[in-house]
Design a protein around this motif. Structure first.
Motif, PDB file in Angstrom:
ATOM      1  N   GLU A   1     141.013  -2.492  87.945  1.00 40.68           N
ATOM      2  CA  GLU A   1     139.579  -2.698  88.133  1.00 40.68           C
ATOM      3  C   GLU A   1     139.214  -2.599  89.607  1.00 40.68           C
ATOM      4  O   GLU A   1     139.894  -3.189  90.458  1.00 40.68           O
ATOM      5  CB  GLU A   1     139.185  -4.072  87.567  1.00 40.68           C
TER       6      GLU A   1
ATOM      7  N   ILE B   1     138.463   0.373  85.282  1.00 35.13           N
ATOM      8  CA  ILE B   1     137.121  -0.204  85.129  1.00 35.13           C
ATOM      9  C   ILE B   1     136.419  -0.085  86.476  1.00 35.13           C
ATOM     10  O   ILE B   1     136.851  -0.682  87.465  1.00 35.13           O
ATOM     11  CB  ILE B   1     137.161  -1.690  84.723  1.00 35.13           C
TER      12      ILE B   1
ATOM     13  N   LYS C   1     132.313  -6.167  86.463  1.00 36.61           N
ATOM     14  CA  LYS C   1     133.554  -5.428  86.184  1.00 36.61           C
ATOM     15  C   LYS C   1     134.697  -6.363  85.840  1.00 36.61           C
ATOM     16  O   LYS C   1     135.474  -6.109  84.921  1.00 36.61           O
ATOM     17  CB  LYS C   1     133.983  -4.592  87.408  1.00 36.61           C
TER      18      LYS C   1
END
Length: 316
Positions: free
Chosen positions: A199, A93, A101
């Motif tokens: 992420e 991500i 995010k």
């Protein structure tokens, strides 16, 4: 779309919000309002409707993709008469500071873990792989924290390559937003999850972004599916300033916080300080390093006002 580089629309199928929501089909919503509240980021107006319209179709898509990968792996291993190590499916991500995010990653983790085919879904953020504060100061990188050079890429790539190899136990470093530094005496244990979500700002970077002549692996080399959370820069800057104001009365008020001195600013001073941080650090990082990687994503989630998704772009 963002005010910078335009998306190569020929690479993607574009879905307006209502069109994308129809792709949910019969996937049930498994999150309650209280559970959703625990997943929200600072200053995000996230509703169950957003989860139903945007994240459930994405959860269904990812479940189909992971299932297809699992089936093909079974066939290949049967053909080769082998029992391979369990290798997690890796989802990344990416996106700007303040775009949301972390919330996207947490919602996907919660939804994907409800599918019986892959009940164990772990989430790792790349913040823990930032060089420690002392090292950033030594390298003169404190004002470039979040830029690619502020990460221990060797450590990050080694971590994700060990995950991809199916190692039974891998440790990820943790990060404290209070001390603004890596935590030295705690780690996150990753033990062969079905799916790993990673992420971070720069997880879509590839060798194309490296200096000429440098050959090294990147996080993106190990990722199976990538998501970029997108928004216009004027919205991102506004959301960053709003978040800064909330932190001033929250996290920054902790005397142990690295940013405790900001808690004493009045509204005008806080807005001015946050705008300067955006203009000198987060904005340039977005334009130079983050946004140029957007077209590498398999899927782009475009946000409009109030953090609501307006369009979904799926790579053809």
């Amino acid at each position: 779309m963002t005010s910078g580089n335009q998306i190569h629309s020929a690479l993607y199928l574009a879905f307006q919000r209502s069109q994308w929501a129809e792709l949910r089909e019969s996937v049930p919503l498994t999150l309650s309002e209280p559970e959703l509240a625990d997943l929200k980021g600072i200053n995000e107006k996230l509703s169950l409707t957003e989860v139903t319209d945007i994240y459930l179709p994405l959860s269904r898509l990812l479940n189909l993709i992971v299932g297809s990968r699992q089936k093909s792996g079974v066939v290949l291993n049967e053909f080769l008469s082998r029992t391979p190590p369990k290798r997690p499916y890796i989802i990344s991500i990416a996106g700007s500071v303040a775009v949301g995010k972390s919330t996207t990653a947490r919602i996907l983790q919660a939804l994907l873990s409800q599918w019986p085919e892959h009940p164990r879904v772990d989430l790792v953020t790349t913040d823990g792989f930032l060089y420690p504060l002392a090292e950033l100061k030594r390298r003169g990188l404190l004002q470039r924290k979040g830029f690619p050079e502020s990460y221990d890429m060797k450590m990050l790539v080694e971590f994700i390559s060990n995950i991809k190899a199916g190692n039974p136990y891998v440790e990820a470093p943790l990060y404290s937003h209070v001390s603004y530094d890596r935590i030295t005496d705690q780690h996150q244990a990753i033990e062969q999850p079905d799916i790993l979500i990673i992420e971070g700002l720069n997880v879509l970077q590839t060798g194309q972004d490296a200096a000429v002549g440098i050959q090294q692996p990147f996080v993106s080399d190990f990722v199976d599916f990538s998501v970029y959370v997108d928004a216009q820069e004027q919205l991102l800057k506004k959301w960053y300033i709003d978040r800064f104001l909330q932190f001033r009365g929250g996290a920054f008020s902790d005397e142990k916080s690295y940013f405790h001195h900001y808690s004493k600013l009045n509204d005008a001073e806080a807005r001015h300080t946050a705008a300067n941080i955006w203009d000198s650090i987060n904005g340039p990082n977005l334009k130079l390093n983050i946004e140029p990687t957007r077209d590498r994503a398999h899927l782009i989630l475009q946000k409009g006002d109030d953090h609501l998704m307006s369009q979904v772009l799926l790579r053809k």
